[in-house]
Design an enzyme around this catalytic site. Structure first.
Site, short mmCIF file in Angstrom:
data_model
loop_
_atom_site.label_atom_id
_atom_site.label_comp_id
_atom_site.label_asym_id
_atom_site.label_seq_id
_atom_site.Cartn_x
_atom_site.Cartn_y
_atom_site.Cartn_z
N GLU A 583 0.83 -1.19 0.00
CA GLU A 583 0.00 0.00 0.00
C GLU A 583 0.87 1.24 0.00
O GLU A 583 2.04 1.21 0.35
CB GLU A 583 -0.95 0.03 1.19
CG GLU A 583 -0.31 0.33 2.52
CD GLU A 583 -1.32 0.22 3.64
OE1 GLU A 583 -2.34 0.92 3.56
OE2 GLU A 583 -1.08 -0.56 4.58
N VAL A 589 -2.30 -2.14 -3.40
CA VAL A 589 -2.16 -3.13 -4.46
C VAL A 589 -2.62 -4.47 -3.90
O VAL A 589 -2.13 -4.89 -2.85
CB VAL A 589 -0.70 -3.23 -4.96
CG1 VAL A 589 -0.62 -4.20 -6.11
CG2 VAL A 589 -0.19 -1.87 -5.37
N ASP A 724 12.54 4.36 -11.95
CA ASP A 724 12.74 3.55 -10.75
C ASP A 724 13.07 2.12 -11.13
O ASP A 724 12.51 1.18 -10.59
CB ASP A 724 11.50 3.62 -9.85
CG ASP A 724 11.77 3.02 -8.48
OD1 ASP A 724 12.96 2.91 -8.11
OD2 ASP A 724 10.81 2.66 -7.79
#
Ligand code: NAG
Ligand code: NAG
Ligand code: NAG
Ligand code: NAG
Ligand code: NAG
Length: 869
Positions: A583, A589, A724
């Site tokens: 989360e 998720v 990322d």
């Protein structure tokens, strides 16, 4: 009224000194400092006399050299008389090159300074060290920032050596005239604030260079004149490695027994004072406020009585806005050589970070110039217009017949004038606020100089500080690497809009897709050729976690908006919750089972063969109470994801956006992420076989690397910047197929991989290229850097965090070393399992020069042949 205006402008434009701007060469190199103003304790020959100590010049024998071998115990010095009080911020030194015949230089030096040439003081840095590092070759100039700056007329450069050697030096000084004329202030010693539950704030004047007796400071200058303005929260500091409260000098009411703080200010000569500006903290909810009133007495000569009539000034106290601010105290144009001011407490604490004086010998017209030439033409042009429209009617009124109309006209004029004055005061206050906060135009070399703040050093072959037309520039906020705003790329972009503009308009601006073909030298290309989108074209998207950002060309988003989202709406009730995967700030998720998804998606669905088992999907869900911005970004993310279609990129399958909460449904990979997968495994060997330890082979690792490079190659071909890339964001299925995703930041598991600043920005600094950290630039080339780190993770089997021995702050400092490129940057070590050629490839990904890094296509082509098919 014009006079009034001038006054207002003067008070604001004639702002206190700004060390970040006060960096003009003072004339060693260009000869404005005359030979007879440069003296020395000794000289070796006539031809190495002090007059030859000019940076980048080659007269005489090319430098000043003191007589004989310099012994460690010797004190030899070069003395410069600057002719007037000067605010010195930077010192540049160089050895004796003499067209390649010289080889003498000084590795270290100290500085002494003096207002009058009689009383000398030693300079020391903020941590108390007197010694500065200097040159390590005969030709390069080394530019050192003085923290704190020096206010003096005379300066001595004292070379220091550890072994007997010959030293020769050339010098340039940088700074600007000290218009304040203040030569010393005295005040009660600053105190300790020890509130329960907060760190202790030490509010002493730690750079004070005068006498320190019986809790009183006298005869010197210190933090109140160092040009460093404290922040709103006095516990936060602008400097590195100092204690909370460093930037302020503060006193507690009651401890002084008088209800006020008395300070005396002594000046170089008699001056006609217009105002004093006191930068004061106002964190009222911690018991700190600006002073309630101040009364200043004047003395025309040092040996004289204080004049009977003081100037009194009452402030308007403010317990709404806790911002630190400048309080301007009008001083009534009184003549004096010394001032004594009593600042009365308005609360328990009073804290100052800077005091500056404006005296009338500063010429008014030059102070107005910066306002006129300011980059805010709109607001300026509104000034003359309002002025005109307001006065014109009154001018028309006057020629009217009769007395009454004239009287009325006069009254109207007066009223209008008053309205205009009030308007102007308000406007001025607003503009001045804007001016003080406004981002400034930042030239490349200024960035260069300022980025050096972490270690105060840069080496340049040419003087770094170009002469400027006007010395009066707009105040602006200094760049501090650890300032949260600079950790947040979006913040940095806002802060440095011109940075991106200059990159955009630069001739070096190579196309995004071909970072290797830019035509400039790496030096020129340092910022301008960075292959990247003009930052203004980048749309930042916040994912469900509120932290991951994608950069995509705005064009793409626009063209996507025109079409529909190309994935279908899935009936929400057919998503059966299984497990929470993670989360973030804006959502969660979940792992879900999607009933009937294969049928829903139809033929050619990108779903693995499930052999009749339920289809598992990852569902990213936005909180129902998410802000509109988050919703907007979430939808944008869906639009972009829906266009991605590559075997090595996680696929968006369907969405639920017809009602809240918004969801996106993506593939779920049942082997988890690569980080988890590898960290639980050992390298394949007879031992692992014998003991049934889960293992991977070198060719598995290579296969993974190739897949990641392939997925990234696809993203790069779409000009999509991931920002990322890391093993934690690569998901695996049972067949070791890798798909790049972006869930990392929502998972608490990896929170130590991200650098948090007061809950604001969350950045994977250990994977980030130097330019992303320092300049906020995220490009495919910075993804390549992250790819290098990802490869490194793979070949260390994710047993270690990158730079695990460095703290987050040290990682950021190391980025500064990458930027400075003096060979002091720390690289990741070569993983033992890693073939040397592969480590070379990693090193190329971490090339300082963006244009020299490989492309993903190149990486893919280099890696692919290694995979045993
Ligand atoms: C430098 O200043 C210190 C006082 O802080 C003094 O003792 C020393 O003699 C000075 N050295 C020179 C060369 O002026
Ligand atoms: C002071 O700085 C010099 C140069 O950077 C360094 O060599 C020296 O060790 C420092 N001294 C102390 C006491 O930290
Ligand atoms: C100021 O306070 C700090 C922290 O308490 C201390 O380390 C430092 O020596 C003090 N400096 C002076 C000049 O008193
Ligand atoms: C200071 O200067 C102003 C004009 O700039 C002048 O009117 C005033 O008399 C001066 N004050 C003194 C005390 O000389
Ligand atoms: C400051 O202290 C004095 C006594 O030392 C007291 O009379 C005065 O009210 C105090 N002021 C504030 C604002 O607390």
């Amino acid at each position: 009224m014009l006079f009034f205006l001038l006054l207002v402008f003067q008070a604001n434009a004639n702002a206190q000194i700004d060390p970040a701007h006060c960096r003009y060469p003072l004339g060693m190199e260009d000869g404005r400092i005359k030979d007879h103003d440069i003296t020395a304790s000794s000289q070796w020959y006539e031809t190495t006399g002090p007059q030859y100590a000019r940076l980048n010049r080659e007269e005489g024998d090319g430098a000043w050299c003191p007589a004989g071998l310099l012994q460690p115990s010797d004190t030899q010095y070069l003395q410069v008389d600057l002719g007037q009080l000067t605010f010195l911020t930077v010192v540049g030194t160089q050895g004796r090159y003499a067209r390649n015949s010289g080889k003498e230089f000084a590795r270290m030096y100290r500085l002494n300074y003096s207002h009058d040439g009689q009383l000398w003081r030693s300079w020391r840095n903020r941590l108390g060290n007197k010694t500065m590092e200097a040159n390590d070759n005969a030709y390069a100039s080394v530019i050192k920032d003085l923290h704190p700056p020096i206010i003096s007329r005379y300066l001595r450069l004292i070379p220091v050596t550890k072994m007997p050697t010959t030293v020769c030096m050339r010098l340039e000084l940088y700074g600007c005239p000290w218009h304040d004329g203040l030569t010393s202030y005295s005040s009660p010693e600053g105190q300790l604030m020890m509130p329960p539950g907060y760190p202790i704030a030490s509010l002493n004047d730690s750079t004070y260079d005068g006498a320190h007796e019986r809790r009183k400071l006298s005869g010197g200058l210190g933090q109140l004149t160092d040009g460093v303005i404290g922040q709103d929260d006095f516990l936060r500091t602008r400097q590195y490695h100092v204690w909370p409260g460093y930037d302020y000098v503060g006193w507690r009411n009651g401890s002084l027994g008088s209800g006020y703080v008395e300070m005396e200010f002594v000046f170089d000569k008699q001056r006609n004072f217009t105002s004093m500006k006191v930068h004061s903290n106002n964190m009222f909810y911690r018991g700190v406020k600006i002073f309630s009133s101040v009364s200043c007495s004047f003395k025309p000569r040092l040996i004289a009585n204080w004049e009977v009539e003081p100037v009194e000034f009452h402030t308007v106290l403010d317990d709404r806005n806790p911002s630190a601010r400048y309080v301007t105290v009008p001083l009534g144009r009184r003549n004096a050589k010394a001032l004594r001011c009593r600042f009365h407490f308005a609360d328990v604490w009073m804290m100052f970070s800077e005091i500056s004086f404006q005296s009338a010998d500063t010429v008014i017209p030059t102070q107005i110039t910066p306002v006129v030439t300011s980059p805010w033409p709109k607001e300026e042009s509104s000034l003359p217009t309002t002025h005109k429209t307001a006065t014109n009617p009154s001018a028309k009124d006057q020629p009217d017949d009769g007395n009454t109309p004239i009287l009325i006209g006069c009254l109207v004029t007066i009223i209008l004038l008053l309205v205009v004055i009030i308007f102007l005061i308000l406007w001025c206050q607003y503009v001045c606020k804007v001016l003080e906060k406004a981002p400034r135009r930042i030239l490349e070399e200024e960035v260069t100089v300022r980025l050096s703040s972490s270690s105060d050093t840069i080496i340049l072959q040419t003087p770094p500080v170009p002469p400027r037309v006007s010395q009066m520039d707009h105040p602006y906020e200094r760049v501090f690497l650890l300032d949260p705003q600079y950790q947040d790329p979006a913040g940095l972009r806002n802060k440095l809009p011109e940075l991106s503009q200059s990159a955009e308009t630069s001739a070096c601006g190579g196309g995004y897709a071909e970072p290797d073909v830019t035509q400039c030298t790496p030096h020129q290309c340092f910022q301008s050729s960075v292959p990247h989108y003009a930052e203004t074209d980048i749309v930042s998207l916040q994912g469900v976690t509120g932290s991951n950002m994608y950069a995509v060309p705005a064009l793409t988003v626009d063209s996507l908006t025109r079409k529909d989202i190309s994935v279908a709406e899935f009936p929400r009730h057919r998503l059966l919750f299984r497990e929470k995967l993670g989360e973030g700030q804006f959502g969660e998720v979940h792992l879900c089972e999607a009933e009937g998804l294969p049928e829903f998606l139809g033929e050619g669905a990108p779903l693995p063969d499930r052999d009749g088992r339920p289809v598992l999907v990852a569902v990213k869900q936005l909180r129902a109470d998410a802000t509109n911005n988050a919703r907007y970004d979430f939808l944008k993310e869906i639009k972009i994801m829906s266009r991605l279609n590559d075997p090595n990129i996680i696929q968006l399958l369907c969405v639920c956006v017809s009602s809240d909460p918004l969801c996106m449904v993506t593939e779920y990979m049942d082997n988890g992420d690569l980080n988890m997968f590898l960290s639980q495994r050992e390298m394949e060997s007879t031992l692992t076989h014998a003991n049934n330890i889960p293992s991977v082979s070198l060719s598995d690792l290579l296969h993974m690397s190739v897949q990641i490079s392939s997925g990234m190659r696809y993203l790069a071909s779409l000009n999509f910047v991931h920002r990322d890339l890391a093993t934690r964001n690569c998901l695996l299925d049972r067949r070791l197929t890798i798909k790049i995703a972006d869930f990392g930041m929502s998972r608490n598991l990896y929170s130590s991989d991200y650098y948090r600043i007061q809950g604001r920005a969350v950045l994977p600094i250990r994977w980030m290229a130097w330019e992303s950290i320092l300049l906020g630039k995220f490009t495919t080339a910075s993804d390549v850097w992250a790819f290098g780190v990802t490869l490194w993770e793979i070949f260390t089997l994710c047993k270690e965090q990158p730079y695990s021995l460095l703290s987050d702050e040290q990682v950021i400092e190391n980025t500064g070393e990458f930027f400075r490129n003096q060979g002091r940057q720390i690289f990741l070590f070569a993983p033992p399992l890693c073939p040397p050629s592969l480590f070379e490839l990693m090193m190329r990904c971490w090339d300082r020069d963006i244009a020299d890094r490989p492309t993903f296509e190149g990486l893919y082509q280099a890696l692919r042949p290694h995979v045993v098919q």
